[in-house]
Structures are given as C-alpha cells and as structure tokens.
Scaffold this active site. Structure first.
Site, PDB file in Angstrom:
ATOM      1  N   ILE A   1       0.820  -1.210   0.000  1.00 33.92           N
ATOM      2  CA  ILE A   1       0.000   0.000   0.000  1.00 33.92           C
ATOM      3  C   ILE A   1       0.857   1.264   0.000  1.00 33.92           C
ATOM      4  O   ILE A   1       0.404   2.347  -0.388  1.00 33.92           O
ATOM      5  CB  ILE A   1      -0.950  -0.005   1.221  1.00 33.92           C
ATOM      6  CG1 ILE A   1      -2.076   1.032   1.035  1.00 33.92           C
ATOM      7  CG2 ILE A   1      -0.170   0.223   2.527  1.00 33.92           C
ATOM      8  CD1 ILE A   1      -3.219   0.866   2.026  1.00 33.92           C
ATOM      9  N   LYS A   2       2.127   1.140   0.394  1.00 38.85           N
ATOM     10  CA  LYS A   2       3.006   2.300   0.516  1.00 38.85           C
ATOM     11  C   LYS A   2       3.337   2.935  -0.838  1.00 38.85           C
ATOM     12  O   LYS A   2       3.811   4.076  -0.882  1.00 38.85           O
ATOM     13  CB  LYS A   2       4.299   1.923   1.229  1.00 38.85           C
ATOM     14  CG  LYS A   2       4.101   1.412   2.654  1.00 38.85           C
ATOM     15  CD  LYS A   2       3.631   2.496   3.598  1.00 38.85           C
ATOM     16  CE  LYS A   2       3.693   2.037   5.043  1.00 38.85           C
ATOM     17  NZ  LYS A   2       3.353   3.104   5.986  1.00 38.85           N
ATOM     18  N   ASP A   3       3.103   2.217  -1.939  1.00 42.86           N
ATOM     19  CA  ASP A   3       3.323   2.814  -3.269  1.00 42.86           C
ATOM     20  C   ASP A   3       2.508   4.096  -3.428  1.00 42.86           C
ATOM     21  O   ASP A   3       2.960   5.071  -4.037  1.00 42.86           O
ATOM     22  CB  ASP A   3       2.912   1.838  -4.375  1.00 42.86           C
ATOM     23  CG  ASP A   3       3.821   0.633  -4.474  1.00 42.86           C
ATOM     24  OD1 ASP A   3       4.824   0.570  -3.745  1.00 42.86           O
ATOM     25  OD2 ASP A   3       3.517  -0.262  -5.297  1.00 42.86           O
TER      26      ASP A   3
ATOM     27  N   ALA B   1       4.071   7.013  -1.372  1.00 43.63           N
ATOM     28  CA  ALA B   1       5.437   7.318  -1.805  1.00 43.63           C
ATOM     29  C   ALA B   1       5.410   8.247  -3.018  1.00 43.63           C
ATOM     30  O   ALA B   1       6.129   9.261  -3.056  1.00 43.63           O
ATOM     31  CB  ALA B   1       6.178   6.025  -2.145  1.00 43.63           C
TER      32      ALA B   1
END
Length: 453
Positions: A42-44, A47
């Site tokens: 989910i960090k995409d 970022a």
C-alpha cells in the site's frame, strides 16, 4: 491499452471476501489486497504522492537524493518512483526488519543502512536520527519523513478511501487497519467518515507501542515502550499522520498472534500477505464481539508475504520464538525418544593412536573433540586414514593436529527437517545442549528411531 510507466498501475486494488479464517465472525469481512500494487504494498500510493508534492514545492530538485527511514515498503515505493523520475535513494532501516525487505530495496539500486531497533528515536544511532543526519550532510537531498509528512495520509484520502467506498457501494461499516505511520488509517478513515460519520475506524496496535494507551488516556507513557517483533505497525512516538480523532479505538495484538495469523491467512484463504495484515486480522478476531451480522468490514492487507519468508513463513523461526508447537519432531522430542547414553568425547591433547583405540573399542567412526571441556572439533576414521597415508608417524601426534570442524550445534526447538539437512557426509551428527546444560548428540539413527517410535 498500455501504461506509460509502472507508476500508473498503482491503485484500484481488489476487495476480496474472507471465508475461512473469519468463520464465526459476524458480518461480511472483506480484504483490500494492496499486494497488487507494483511494489507489492500500500506504501506505493503515498510514496508517489510525497514525491510529487515535493517536486511541486521545489523541495525535491532534479537529480536529487531521497533519504528516508523506512521498514522497507515505503522505501520500495520511493525507490520505484525514483527510478522512473531520475533520483537516487538512501534508506535507513532497523535490524528488526526482514532480510527480504532490505534485499528488495538494494535490488532497486538503493543504498540501505541498517540501524539498531532497541534505541530511542532521539538516539543518534536510531534510523530516524541517521536519516536526518544524512539529509543535512548529502547535497541536494530531501527527506520525505513519512511519519510527519501529511502527503502520506492525503494520498489515502484521495485514493484508498474513495476506492473502498465505491467497491462496497457505500455499505462499509468498519475499517480495520494496522497503524504505523498512521497515514493509511487516518486518510482513508477521514474520507469514509465524511461519507458516513457512523463508520467505525479500528486501529490495530502491538504490545511495545504507545498508540492504544495514548488514545484512551491522552498519556504518552514511555513504560509502554519495549522491543517487539511485529513489523509495520506500532511506534514509540506519535507521528503527525496519526489522527486520533478519526480512529475510534485501538486493539493490541501479541507478536505470536500476529505471526501465526499471518501464516494462517495464506493457508486458509490462499492470500500471501505480510505481518501487519496478520496483525490486523488477529485484532479483528479479538473484536468480533462488537460486530453484527449486517456489518461490512474492510481489512487492509498492506504488503506481500514474500518479504517475510525468513520469519513468519519459516517454521524454524517460529519455533525458536516459541510461537509454533506442532506435531513435527524437534531436537527436544528426538532426545526424549533416544536411548540415553553418555556422549563419548576425546581431549584434543590425546594422541591419534588413543583415538583409534577408542573408536575400535566402542565401534564408532567419529568422536567430538574437546578442549577444557568445550567441544572444539571432531575426529573421524577418514581424517585418521588420510593423515596416516601422508605421514605414518602421526600416530603419536596430538589429535588437534588432524581434527576437523566440529559437529553443528542446534537448539532444542530445531525441527527434524533442519537437523536432517545438517547431517551429511561431513557431519554424521549434530550436537545439542539439553535443558540441564549437558551436551547431547543426535545421529541419523536417532532420527530414524524417533520417527518409528
């Protein structure tokens, strides 16, 4: 149809109903599978959002270096975006994080500095402090600071929240999220509460973290802080992205329950996810008494299981921490089934001739060699034969002149699979220290005997 670059594939992740692991839990339980993002987490989302906001504000300039403290997933998203946009990356992380996460960051060309976990954020050795120092020292650098950069939660307000609302056709009643930086739960939760203030936002915390007590009492209690194994959730400080007004309650989950639930999700649902998702489901199971049959619950599955192969998906790792107790034989149970015999050793100062006589009289082919009571090597028939063929006069020489590396040592929780793999042509046995502190030996015969007992 095609995409211009990999960043355009971020988002629009599927919502999948859980059927087996949530059996007995009231309501419809849906998992938001964020592993389908190109960086497998989910960090995409956040970022790319942080980078784009920094580009617009001029904080991140062409050819710059991105420096961030990350547990791995944010770093992956940043590294992927940096490749497309032409930036360098330096990441700091903790020695708690899985090797797979660090290796993945390096695979994307990032420099990774591993820092100790068990230090306070203000400590100059912490991964927070090291990343801040590097930002000051490296020219043309920018630190996203995912914990306090509100572009983090804004990304989920703009993307994750609307996706969940549309996918559930506005029927969602509960959102369950593991809380680390706080961006996912705060941004998604804010959007959903604006659509329906009655939606409950549940944050999953871990023992060793400060979130739950702070939410319930307003007290930041340093006595709550201690090292924990669970990755991706919990903190020892209060990130700006954690919006406590949006989060209705926190539930703590033990390291053991998080790890075993992570493993169970793969085995029961066929969904290969990471540790924080396991914690989130474990927390949901603890809170099931608060749910009704008509509820629609969405649980965020943050990242992919491939980053935890050496940990939550490794049975020996689980056993070493006392998390897994199953039917498989271990060194302890093999010893319990073994006929008790005193282990034969020989001192390193004894002669080769004495070793030959010991082997003959006891009908054995290898002996552990000791020095001042400690096992320092082994001597085998093949070692003696090879040595005597070269130098027949070695019969009177001390054993330490021809001994070879000792048998491998294992602990009592080591599985039969690992022990079997260690026993080969070079090693006819393994050594283990029993509960009384005595050294015991396990041979191939002992394994066969234990299996057939």
């Amino acid at each position: 149809m095609w995409y211009s670059n990999i960043l355009e594939t971020i988002g629009n992740t599927p919502l999948v109903k859980l059927n087996t692991i949530t059996k007995g839990v009231p309501g419809t339980i849906l998992a938001k599978i964020e592993t389908t993002n190109p960086g497998n987490s989910i960090k995409d989302r956040m970022a790319v959002k942080m980078i784009e906001d920094a580009e617009k504000s001029g904080k991140l300039k062409p050819g710059g270096t991105i420096i961030e403290g990350t547990s791995g997933n944010t770093g992956m998203g940043l590294a992927m975006a940096a490749i497309i946009k032409g930036y360098k990356c330096i990441f700091t992380t903790t020695d708690k994080q899985s090797k797979e996460k660090v290796d993945a960051l390096r695979a994307f060309g990032a420099e990774v500095i591993v820092c100790p976990t068990n230090v306070e954020p203000e400590d100059p050795r912490s991964y927070y402090s090291v990343s801040s120092r590097l930002e000051r020292e490296v020219p043309n650098s920018w630190k996203p600071n995912q914990y306090d950069n509100l572009a983090n939660s804004q990304a989920h307000y703009e993307q994750t929240g609307p996706e969940i609302w549309e996918q559930t056709e506005g029927k969602i009643t509960h959102l369950v999220v593991g809380v680390g930086t706080g961006g996912t739960i705060s941004g998604t939760g804010k959007y959903l509460k604006e659509k329906n203030p009655g939606i409950q936002i549940w944050g999953i915390d871990t023992y060793g973290s400060v979130f739950k007590k702070y939410k319930e009492t307003g007290i930041f209690d340093k006595n709550e802080i201690y090292p924990y194994i669970t990755e991706g959730i919990g903190e020892d400080f209060l990130p700006a992205n954690v919006n406590f007004d949006v989060i209705d309650l926190f539930e703590k989950v033990t390291d053991k329950d998080a790890a075993l639930t992570t493993r169970d999700i793969a085995r029961k649902e066929g969904i290969f996810i990471g540790n924080s998702a396991g914690a989130a489901v474990a927390g949901l199971l603890q809170l099931k008494h608060l749910l009704k049959p008509e509820d629609v619950v969405v649980v965020i599955f943050h990242d992919h299981g491939s980053r935890y192969m050496g940990k939550m998906y490794n049975e020996d790792w689980l056993r070493e921490r006392g998390f897994l107790k199953d039917e498989k034989l271990t060194a302890k149970t093999i010893l319990q089934k073994k006929e008790q015999k005193e282990i034969i050793t020989i001192d390193s100062e004894k002669s080769v001739f004495e070793a030959i006589n010991t082997m003959k009289s006891l009908n054995i082919s290898q002996i552990p060699v000791t020095q001042q009571g400690m096992v320092v090597g082994k001597i085998a028939e093949s070692d003696i034969l090879n040595a005597l063929l070269e130098r027949p006069g070695l019969k009177s020489a001390p054993i330490h002149e021809i001994m070879t590396a000792g048998f491998p040592f294992v602990d009592l929780n080591t599985s039969i699979d690992k022990i079997s793999a260690l026993i080969n042509k070079e090693n006819a046995a393994v050594l283990v220290e029993d509960e009384a502190g005595e050294i015991e030996i396990i041979t191939q015969y002992d394994i066969i005997n234990a299996i057939s007992a």
